[in-house]
Design a protein around this motif. Structure first.
Motif, PDB file in Angstrom:
ATOM      1  N   ASP A  83       6.567   6.414  -2.701  1.00  0.00           N
ATOM      2  CA  ASP A  83       5.424   6.709  -3.559  1.00  0.00           C
ATOM      3  C   ASP A  83       5.749   6.624  -5.045  1.00  0.00           C
ATOM      4  OD1 ASP A  83       4.116   7.105  -1.220  1.00  0.00           O
ATOM      5  OD2 ASP A  83       3.961   9.279  -1.387  1.00  0.00           O
ATOM      6  N   ASN A 140      -3.678   0.809  -3.091  1.00  0.00           N
ATOM      7  CA  ASN A 140      -3.237  -0.565  -2.892  1.00  0.00           C
ATOM      8  C   ASN A 140      -2.605  -1.076  -4.183  1.00  0.00           C
ATOM      9  OD1 ASN A 140      -4.244  -0.844  -0.209  1.00  0.00           O
ATOM     10  ND2 ASN A 140      -6.301  -1.076  -1.037  1.00  0.00           N
ATOM     11  N   ASN A 177       2.519  -0.682   4.458  1.00  0.00           N
ATOM     12  CA  ASN A 177       2.636   0.698   4.003  1.00  0.00           C
ATOM     13  C   ASN A 177       4.054   1.024   3.555  1.00  0.00           C
ATOM     14  OD1 ASN A 177       2.058   3.343   3.446  1.00  0.00           O
ATOM     15  ND2 ASN A 177       2.085   4.019   5.578  1.00  0.00           N
ATOM     16  N   ALA A 189       0.872  -1.169   0.000  1.00  0.00           N
ATOM     17  CA  ALA A 189       0.000   0.000   0.000  1.00  0.00           C
ATOM     18  C   ALA A 189       0.913   1.223   0.000  1.00  0.00           C
ATOM     19  CB  ALA A 189      -0.908   0.014   1.219  1.00  0.00           C
ATOM     20  N   SER A 190       0.615   2.195  -0.884  1.00  0.00           N
ATOM     21  CA  SER A 190       1.476   3.367  -0.987  1.00  0.00           C
ATOM     22  C   SER A 190       0.701   4.542  -1.559  1.00  0.00           C
ATOM     23  CB  SER A 190       2.677   3.055  -1.899  1.00  0.00           C
ATOM     24  OG  SER A 190       3.531   4.163  -2.029  1.00  0.00           O
ATOM     25  N   ALA A 239       5.181   4.083   2.610  1.00  0.00           N
ATOM     26  CA  ALA A 239       4.875   5.514   2.539  1.00  0.00           C
ATOM     27  C   ALA A 239       5.967   6.335   1.870  1.00  0.00           C
ATOM     28  CB  ALA A 239       4.602   6.063   3.936  1.00  0.00           C
TER      29      ALA A 239
END
Length: 197
Positions: free
Chosen positions: A174, A130, A169, A125-126, A171
């Motif tokens: 991206d 998803n 994640n 997830a980013s 994060a």
């Protein structure tokens, strides 16, 4: 934490409708086929490597890694490639990456492993999205995956929810999960690489 022994599968078995029906994995970017970028990124992170493809098998075999085809015919989507990969793997854990994302993290497998908690799978997830084709799965999910495909349930995210896979994640990554879905996307990514040099 013990190192995971894992098989890596590059998913290159789709129809590439937005690539004018061309074989997406074989699209040339900066003199290299798209799937070869995935090999370069994934190979240092896994113990074994396979390529899932349903066309141009001999071209993919030139990379020197086993090529596996879907056991479900008629281009049943990424889940069919995942099932073929799970069948082929000799390890308990299998990690999947799509062929159309040339730049993903060097610690993808480690983060998916650490973030799975006690579940039978995990996925990326980013940036609020998803990316379930970036996934780590245990081979025990095979019966559930077979059942999904028999029922023509082809949505990857729905399958991840069904097996209670963990969303991990990424994060700070991206820009690493940009899919190159069209020839224009490929050109733009190639230009970006030139500009970044």
């Amino acid at each position: 934490m013990a190192k995971i022994v894992v098989t890596g599968i590059i998913l290159a078995g789709g129809q590439a409708r937005r690539m004018n029906g061309g074989d997406k994995g074989l699209i040339q970017i900066a003199g290299k086929s798209l799937y070869q970028y995935a090999i370069a990124k994934l190979l240092p992170q896994v113990d074994y490597l396979f390529i899932n493809a349903n066309r141009n098998i001999t071209k993919y075999q030139q990379a020197g890694y086993p090529v596996i085809v879907d056991t479900i015919v008629d281009f049943a989507g990424p889940l069919a490639g995942m099932l073929a990969g799970l069948y082929a793997a000799q390890t308990s854990w299998v990690v999947f990456v799509p062929c159309d994302v040339p730049d993903f993290p060097d610690d993808l497998v480690m983060k998916l492993w650490q973030g799975r908690k006690e579940n039978v799978g995990s996925y990326v997830a980013s940036a609020g999205f998803n990316h379930p084709t970036f996934a780590l799965l245990h081979r025990s999910v095979i019966p559930t995956l077979e059942e999904n495909l028999i029922k023509h349930q082809h949505k990857v995210m729905s399958f991840m929810e069904k097996i209670n896979a963990s969303a991990v994640n990424f994060a700070s990554y991206d820009k690493n999960f940009v899919n190159l879905n069209t020839l224009a996307d490929c050109y733009q990514w190639e230009q970006q690489q030139i500009n970044d040099k």
